[in-house]
Design a protein around this motif. Structure first.
Motif, PDB file in Angstrom:
ATOM      1  N   TYR A  63       0.862  -1.185   0.000  1.00  0.00           N
ATOM      2  CA  TYR A  63       0.000   0.000   0.000  1.00  0.00           C
ATOM      3  C   TYR A  63       0.894   1.230   0.000  1.00  0.00           C
ATOM      4  O   TYR A  63       1.854   1.297   0.784  1.00  0.00           O
ATOM      5  CB  TYR A  63      -0.869   0.061   1.256  1.00  0.00           C
ATOM      6  N   VAL A  64       0.585   2.195  -0.835  1.00  0.00           N
ATOM      7  CA  VAL A  64       1.270   3.487  -0.804  1.00  0.00           C
ATOM      8  C   VAL A  64       0.224   4.586  -0.879  1.00  0.00           C
ATOM      9  O   VAL A  64      -0.915   4.351  -1.302  1.00  0.00           O
ATOM     10  CB  VAL A  64       2.277   3.651  -1.961  1.00  0.00           C
ATOM     11  N   TRP A  65       0.627   5.798  -0.520  1.00  0.00           N
ATOM     12  CA  TRP A  65      -0.293   6.937  -0.583  1.00  0.00           C
ATOM     13  C   TRP A  65       0.515   8.210  -0.807  1.00  0.00           C
ATOM     14  O   TRP A  65       1.750   8.218  -0.759  1.00  0.00           O
ATOM     15  CB  TRP A  65      -1.119   7.038   0.693  1.00  0.00           C
ATOM     16  N   GLN A  91       0.148  12.932  -1.185  1.00  0.00           N
ATOM     17  CA  GLN A  91      -0.618  14.164  -1.048  1.00  0.00           C
ATOM     18  C   GLN A  91      -1.257  14.580  -2.370  1.00  0.00           C
ATOM     19  O   GLN A  91      -1.935  15.611  -2.432  1.00  0.00           O
ATOM     20  CB  GLN A  91       0.275  15.270  -0.489  1.00  0.00           C
ATOM     21  N   SER A  92      -1.030  13.796  -3.405  1.00  0.00           N
ATOM     22  CA  SER A  92      -1.702  13.920  -4.696  1.00  0.00           C
ATOM     23  C   SER A  92      -1.621  12.553  -5.354  1.00  0.00           C
ATOM     24  O   SER A  92      -0.877  11.675  -4.896  1.00  0.00           O
ATOM     25  CB  SER A  92      -1.022  14.976  -5.577  1.00  0.00           C
ATOM     26  N   LEU A  93      -2.370  12.376  -6.433  1.00  0.00           N
ATOM     27  CA  LEU A  93      -2.292  11.109  -7.151  1.00  0.00           C
ATOM     28  C   LEU A  93      -0.894  10.915  -7.731  1.00  0.00           C
ATOM     29  O   LEU A  93      -0.349   9.800  -7.699  1.00  0.00           O
ATOM     30  CB  LEU A  93      -3.341  11.080  -8.261  1.00  0.00           C
ATOM     31  N   GLU A  94      -0.289  11.986  -8.233  1.00  0.00           N
ATOM     32  CA  GLU A  94       1.068  11.904  -8.783  1.00  0.00           C
ATOM     33  C   GLU A  94       2.070  11.536  -7.691  1.00  0.00           C
ATOM     34  O   GLU A  94       3.014  10.764  -7.925  1.00  0.00           O
ATOM     35  CB  GLU A  94       1.461  13.231  -9.432  1.00  0.00           C
ATOM     36  N   ASP A  95       1.862  12.071  -6.505  1.00  0.00           N
ATOM     37  CA  ASP A  95       2.705  11.762  -5.343  1.00  0.00           C
ATOM     38  C   ASP A  95       2.626  10.274  -5.015  1.00  0.00           C
ATOM     39  O   ASP A  95       3.650   9.604  -4.801  1.00  0.00           O
ATOM     40  CB  ASP A  95       2.193  12.603  -4.173  1.00  0.00           C
ATOM     41  N   ALA A  96       1.416   9.742  -4.971  1.00  0.00           N
ATOM     42  CA  ALA A  96       1.218   8.315  -4.670  1.00  0.00           C
ATOM     43  C   ALA A  96       1.840   7.441  -5.744  1.00  0.00           C
ATOM     44  O   ALA A  96       2.474   6.413  -5.440  1.00  0.00           O
ATOM     45  CB  ALA A  96      -0.276   8.020  -4.536  1.00  0.00           C
ATOM     46  N   LYS A  97       1.693   7.828  -7.014  1.00  0.00           N
ATOM     47  CA  LYS A  97       2.272   7.055  -8.114  1.00  0.00           C
ATOM     48  C   LYS A  97       3.798   7.035  -8.008  1.00  0.00           C
ATOM     49  O   LYS A  97       4.431   5.995  -8.211  1.00  0.00           O
ATOM     50  CB  LYS A  97       1.839   7.666  -9.448  1.00  0.00           C
ATOM     51  N   ARG A  98       4.396   8.170  -7.669  1.00  0.00           N
ATOM     52  CA  ARG A  98       5.851   8.218  -7.505  1.00  0.00           C
ATOM     53  C   ARG A  98       6.295   7.323  -6.355  1.00  0.00           C
ATOM     54  O   ARG A  98       7.290   6.595  -6.467  1.00  0.00           O
ATOM     55  CB  ARG A  98       6.295   9.663  -7.242  1.00  0.00           C
ATOM     56  N   HIS A  99       5.553   7.364  -5.258  1.00  0.00           N
ATOM     57  CA  HIS A  99       5.885   6.500  -4.125  1.00  0.00           C
ATOM     58  C   HIS A  99       5.800   5.022  -4.510  1.00  0.00           C
ATOM     59  O   HIS A  99       6.646   4.217  -4.110  1.00  0.00           O
ATOM     60  CB  HIS A  99       4.948   6.786  -2.949  1.00  0.00           C
ATOM     61  N   LEU A 100       4.777   4.679  -5.282  1.00  0.00           N
ATOM     62  CA  LEU A 100       4.625   3.286  -5.703  1.00  0.00           C
ATOM     63  C   LEU A 100       5.809   2.844  -6.555  1.00  0.00           C
ATOM     64  O   LEU A 100       6.401   1.775  -6.311  1.00  0.00           O
ATOM     65  CB  LEU A 100       3.327   3.122  -6.488  1.00  0.00           C
TER      66      LEU A 100
END
Length: 213
Positions: free
Chosen positions: A180-182, A184-193
Motif C-alpha cells: 500500500y502506498v499513498w 498528497q496527490s495522485l502523482e505523489d502516490a504514483k511516484r511512491h509506488l
C-alpha cells in the motif's frame, strides 16, 4: 444510470485520472487477476474507490464507486473493494492524503514473506529521495510489515496503532499480500509506488546475492 454512476460522472476529472493511473499500474504487471485496489479522495469524508473484481488494465470511470465515512460506517451504493475500510482509515489518519494505491506485485509479495519481523529498514539507496520526507541516501527509511488477514477493520486498527512508524515511508507492506502506498496527490502516490517497487526489487536482489535479509 444509477445514483453512483451519476456521481462518478460528475467527478469525471478524479475518475479519469485514477483510471489512467490504474491502467499504467496494470501495464507494469503489479495488479494481476483483478487484484489490488485504488482510491482518490473527493472530499473531507469521501473518496472514489475501485469496485470489487474489476480488471485494472481496463479500468474506466464506471468501475469506480463513491464511498463516504462521515456518518461512521462506510456508505457505498455498490460493492467496493474488500479493502476499502483500510483506504478510509488512511484518509482519516492524515487529511493530507489524497490517493491510495494497493498492488500485488510479485516482488513485493515475495519480499514480504522473507521478512522475519514487523519492520524492514532501508538505507543507502539514492531512490529513497523519491519518497516524501527522505532527503539523502543516508536517511533511514522503515517499511512497516503487517500480517495478512481477511479482517480488514482489524488491519486498519493495527495500522492506526502504529501510524507514527508507518507514515514515515508513505507505505506499508502486508505479508503474502502486497504493498500500500499513498500521497498528497495522485502523482505523489504514483511516484511512491514506483520508488518502493524499485527499492523492494533492489532489496530482493541484495538478499539473493548475499543470502542475508
Amino acid at each position: 444510470m444509477n445514483q453512483a454512476a451519476q456521481h462518478v460522472q460528475q467527478l469525471n476529472p478524479y475518475a479519469i485520472a485514477l483510471c489512467a493511473t490504474g491502467r499504467w499500474i496494470a501495464s507494469r504487471h503489479w495488479v494481476p487477476a483483478t487484484g489490488g485496489n485504488f482510491s482518490i479522495r473527493t472530499g473531507e469524508h469521501s473518496a472514489l474507490v475501485t469496485a470489487s473484481g474489476k480488471d485494472k488494465g481496463q479500468l474506466s470511470p464506471q468501475d469506480l464507486l463513491p464511498v463516504s465515512w462521515q456518518q461512521g460506517p462506510l456508505q457505498c451504493d455498490g460493492t467496493p473493494s474488500a479493502e476499502t475500510a483500510l483506504h478510509a482509515r488512511l484518509y482519516q489518519l492524515d487529511h493530507q492524503i489524497k490517493a491510495v494505491l494497493h498492488t500485488h506485485s510479485v516482488h513485493s509479495t515475495v519480499f514480504s514473506r522473507l521478512l522475519p519481523g514487523t519492520e524492514h529498514l532501508l538505507t543507502g539507496y539514492e531512490m529513497q529521495k523519491a519518497i516524501r520526507g527522505q532527503h539523502s541516501h543516508e536517511d533511514s527509511c522503515p517499511l512497516t510489515v503487517f500480517d495478512n488477514t481477511q479482517d480488514i477493520p482489524a488491519l486498519a486498527d493495527a495500522v492506526a496503532e502504529r501510524w507514527q512508524q508507518v507514515q514515515t515511508a508513505s507505505a506499508l507492506l502486508v505479508r503474502g499480500h502486497g504493498l500500500y502506498v499513498w500521497g498528497q496527490s495522485l502523482e505523489d502516490a504514483k511516484r511512491h509506488l514506483e520508488a518502493w517497487e524499485f527499492l523492494i526489487h533492489c532489496e530482493l536482489e541484495r538478499i539473493r546475492l548475499t543470502g542475508h535479509v
